[in-house]
Design a protein around this motif. Structure first.
Motif, PDB file in Angstrom:
ATOM      1  N   SER B 111       0.782  -1.150   0.039  1.00 42.04           N
ATOM      2  CA  SER B 111      -0.121   0.019   0.090  1.00 42.04           C
ATOM      3  C   SER B 111       0.685   1.269  -0.166  1.00 42.04           C
ATOM      4  CB  SER B 111      -0.549  -0.109   1.125  1.00 42.04           C
ATOM      5  OG  SER B 111      -1.990  -0.871   1.208  1.00 42.04           O
ATOM      6  N   GLN B 112       2.068   1.463   1.161  1.00 40.37           N
ATOM      7  CA  GLN B 112       2.381   2.905   1.225  1.00 40.37           C
ATOM      8  C   GLN B 112       3.662   2.040  -0.346  1.00 40.37           C
ATOM      9  OE1 GLN B 112       6.413   2.797   1.433  1.00 40.37           O
ATOM     10  NE2 GLN B 112       5.916   0.985   1.094  1.00 40.37           N
ATOM     11  N   LEU B 113       4.152   1.600  -0.676  1.00 48.21           N
ATOM     12  CA  LEU B 113       4.795   1.386  -2.282  1.00 48.21           C
ATOM     13  C   LEU B 113       3.814   1.609  -3.842  1.00 48.21           C
ATOM     14  CD1 LEU B 113       6.908   0.262  -3.461  1.00 48.21           C
ATOM     15  CD2 LEU B 113       5.809  -1.716  -4.139  1.00 48.21           C
ATOM     16  N   VAL B 114       2.551   1.654  -3.783  1.00 49.64           N
ATOM     17  CA  VAL B 114       1.879   1.522  -4.848  1.00 49.64           C
ATOM     18  C   VAL B 114       0.917   3.393  -4.467  1.00 49.64           C
ATOM     19  CG1 VAL B 114       1.946  -0.387  -5.727  1.00 49.64           C
ATOM     20  CG2 VAL B 114       0.074   0.673  -3.917  1.00 49.64           C
ATOM     21  N   ALA B 115       1.229   4.058  -3.007  1.00 52.52           N
ATOM     22  CA  ALA B 115       0.448   4.862  -2.742  1.00 52.52           C
ATOM     23  C   ALA B 115       0.759   6.290  -3.943  1.00 52.52           C
ATOM     24  CB  ALA B 115       0.517   6.008  -1.345  1.00 52.52           C
ATOM     25  N   LYS B 116       0.513   7.251  -4.134  1.00 55.97           N
ATOM     26  CA  LYS B 116      -0.203   8.025  -5.517  1.00 55.97           C
ATOM     27  C   LYS B 116       0.595   9.309  -5.065  1.00 55.97           C
ATOM     28  CE  LYS B 116      -1.181   5.676  -9.880  1.00 55.97           C
ATOM     29  NZ  LYS B 116      -0.792   4.195  -8.984  1.00 55.97           N
ATOM     30  N   SER B 117      -0.175  10.249  -4.660  1.00 57.25           N
ATOM     31  CA  SER B 117       0.231  10.936  -3.680  1.00 57.25           C
ATOM     32  C   SER B 117       1.353  11.128  -2.628  1.00 57.25           C
ATOM     33  CB  SER B 117      -0.927  11.384  -3.438  1.00 57.25           C
ATOM     34  OG  SER B 117      -1.712  11.514  -2.047  1.00 57.25           O
ATOM     35  N   GLU B 118       2.113  11.847  -2.145  1.00 60.18           N
ATOM     36  CA  GLU B 118       2.626  11.769  -1.185  1.00 60.18           C
ATOM     37  C   GLU B 118       1.886  12.038   0.432  1.00 60.18           C
ATOM     38  OE1 GLU B 118       5.507  11.628  -1.309  1.00 60.18           O
ATOM     39  OE2 GLU B 118       5.985  11.981   0.679  1.00 60.18           O
ATOM     40  N   GLU B 119       0.714  12.991  -0.270  1.00 58.80           N
ATOM     41  CA  GLU B 119       0.521  12.545   1.565  1.00 58.80           C
ATOM     42  C   GLU B 119      -0.688  10.779   1.616  1.00 58.80           C
ATOM     43  OE1 GLU B 119      -3.429  14.961   0.514  1.00 58.80           O
ATOM     44  OE2 GLU B 119      -4.428  14.151   2.687  1.00 58.80           O
ATOM     45  N   ASP B 120      -0.717  10.234   0.640  1.00 59.85           N
ATOM     46  CA  ASP B 120      -1.254   8.970   0.698  1.00 59.85           C
ATOM     47  C   ASP B 120       0.092   7.662   1.303  1.00 59.85           C
ATOM     48  OD1 ASP B 120      -3.399   8.560  -2.126  1.00 59.85           O
ATOM     49  OD2 ASP B 120      -4.155   8.957   0.670  1.00 59.85           O
ATOM     50  N   ARG B 121       1.320   8.577   0.708  1.00 60.32           N
ATOM     51  CA  ARG B 121       2.087   7.382   1.142  1.00 60.32           C
ATOM     52  C   ARG B 121       2.302   7.867   1.953  1.00 60.32           C
ATOM     53  NH1 ARG B 121       7.464   6.659   2.048  1.00 60.32           N
ATOM     54  NH2 ARG B 121       7.307   9.150   2.081  1.00 60.32           N
ATOM     55  N   LYS B 122       2.699   8.905   2.880  1.00 60.00           N
ATOM     56  CA  LYS B 122       3.059   9.257   4.405  1.00 60.00           C
ATOM     57  C   LYS B 122       1.704   7.624   5.222  1.00 60.00           C
ATOM     58  CE  LYS B 122       5.227  13.601   4.652  1.00 60.00           C
ATOM     59  NZ  LYS B 122       5.436  15.145   4.397  1.00 60.00           N
TER      60      LYS B 122
END
Lengths: 224, 229
Positions: B111-122
């Protein structure tokens, strides 16, 4: 049945269908002594072994034994109460179907949460996976002589899991996506609808399902 | 269950360290004849039972081959067939639980690898990080409860040992091309108990053929971290 008559179970989960319906149906079909707890959340998160729900607590002879992870709990209950075949290959075929169904959950979330640019791709992937699952249900059923069950002629883990699966995708997930039933229902063949309704009528499941809305009305209604 | 060691297996998967790793370890440990196939993808997708991999084929000369899918299902079948999951239902469930927990952690990693936005990734990274901490905690607790002898349960290589090893290998070795910093995130969190389990698994004679393939996880987790200047 490998559980003692003085064994009681507590199923901890949210007050939702969610990921616990298979567990509820198995405990019911087993005629086990069980209750449900709805821990205050997230206040009780740190008190769970893996900070997640569901959790199964088994109490017998003053001992308490705890298990987590919804599918591990299901497979455990299915084995203890004789709903999982003892033959390894037959068990693997039932578990395979259940694991495939579980693959749909991340695909559902992905299409629900997708940004505009990814939406149509994620919806396609969800539909492809759903079609494959429904096709597999039909294939298994076509190979079984009884059309009231997926395997053999008695209620099995696979039957219970299939019922819970369609309940999630036709009833439960409407709280997240109001049109999910309109997407899923048209994909069901008459054979699968009859199977769902047969499972719903299983006497072993009555103590739980009598408290729930029947899927019959939902499945047999004509679209407006 | 008495294992028929004359059975032959084919495991179909991508040529990578991914969710089939547990199955590869189990096939090796079972000491059965098995081969790996890397079907051309997506060309061979329609030729798989469910358009996905891994697929396990157990060859039967007289009857139809026995074919199953779903990585966890393949693992559990092999583990039961070859005696790596105990026959006691509760003990089996405790081992399966560890696999599902590790798999939850891997799903959070993806989930964190494929997150698109920086916000989602964090946000997704925070969830992964928290889940990894919790996983290490429950795994270490179990290893300690078993006397910290390099095994999760008992004193022989078990399903639980194998899947614990497998999921760390997937992340620390398999995923490093997609996320270079993952080693520096995971490695510091590994307790001495987990490092001991990893090295014990890799050193097991039953896994000699697997270990000979290279990509040692034990080497990575025991390598001293270079001091910052």
């Amino acid at each position: 049945m490998l559980s003692g008559s003085d064994t009681v179970y507590v199923l901890r989960y949210f007050d939702l269908i969610g990921r616990a319906e298979g567990c509820r149906l198995l405990l019911t079909a087993a005629n086990a002594s069980w209750t449900e707890e709805h821990p205050e959340w997230p206040a009780e998160k740190a008190n769970q072994p893996f900070e997640r729900l569901p959790v199964l607590v088994e109490r017998s002879n003053g001992d308490e034994w705890i298990l987590c992870e919804s599918l591990t709990i299901e497979r455990y209950l299915a084995r203890v109460f004789g709903f999982m075949p003892t033959d390894l290959k037959q068990a693997a075929l039932q578990e395979q179907m259940v694991d495939q169904q579980a693959d749909l959950a991340p695909a559902f979330m992905a299409q629900l949460m997708a940004t505009d640019d990814m939406k149509s791709k994620q919806i396609d992937e969800f539909n492809t996976l759903l079609d494959r699952i429904v096709k597999e249900h039909g294939r298994i059923l076509s190979r079984n002589s009884s059309k009231q069950h997926l395997f053999g002629d008695q209620l099995s883990y696979a039957d219970i899991s299939l019922y819970a699966f369609y309940k999630v995708y036709i009833v439960y997930l409407k709280i997240y996506q109001s049109n999910i039933d309109e997407i899923v229902k048209p994909k069901l063949t008459p054979e699968i609808i009859n199977l769902i309704l047969s499972i719903e009528k299983e006497p072993l499941l009555a103590p739980h399902l009598s408290k729930c809305d029947s899927m019959a009305a939902v499945l047999t209604s004509k679209a407006l | 269950m008495a294992a028929n060691k004359n059975l032959q297996y084919t495991l179909r998967y991508f040529d990578r360290i991914g969710v089939a790793e547990g199955s590869k370890l189990l096939l090796s440990a079972a000491n059965v004849e098995w081969t790996e196939e890397h079907p051309e993808w997506p060309l061979e997708k329609p030729n798989q039972p469910f358009g996905r991999m891994p697929v396990l084929i157990e060859k039967h000369s007289n009857d139809r081959d026995f074919v199953i899918c779903e990585s966890g299902n393949i693992e559990r079948y092999l583990a039961r067939a070859y005696g790596f999951i105990p026959s006691d239902i509760r003990q089996a469930a405790l081992q399966e639980q560890l696999r599902d927990q590790a798999s939850d952690m891997f799903a959070a990693f993806i989930s964190q690898l494929v997150a698109k936005s920086e916000e989602d990734r964090k946000e997704n990274f925070a969830k992964f990080d928290g889940l990894l901490d919790k996983l290490v905690e429950v795994q270490t607790k179990q290893i300690n409860a078993n006397g910290n002898i390099g095994h999760m349960f008992g004193d022989r290589l078990s399903y639980a040992d194998i899947v614990t090893y497998a999921f760390y290998k997937i992340i620390v070795v398999g995923m490093v091309k997609r996320q270079a910093n993952i080693v520096n995130i995971v490695k510091p969190k590994l307790t001495p108990q987990l490092i001991k389990l990893i090295t014990t698994v890799e050193a097991n004679p039953l896994l000699a053929s697997y270990t000979a393939r290279g990509d040692s996880l034990a080497a990575i987790v025991t390598k001293p971290t270079s001091a910052r200047l």
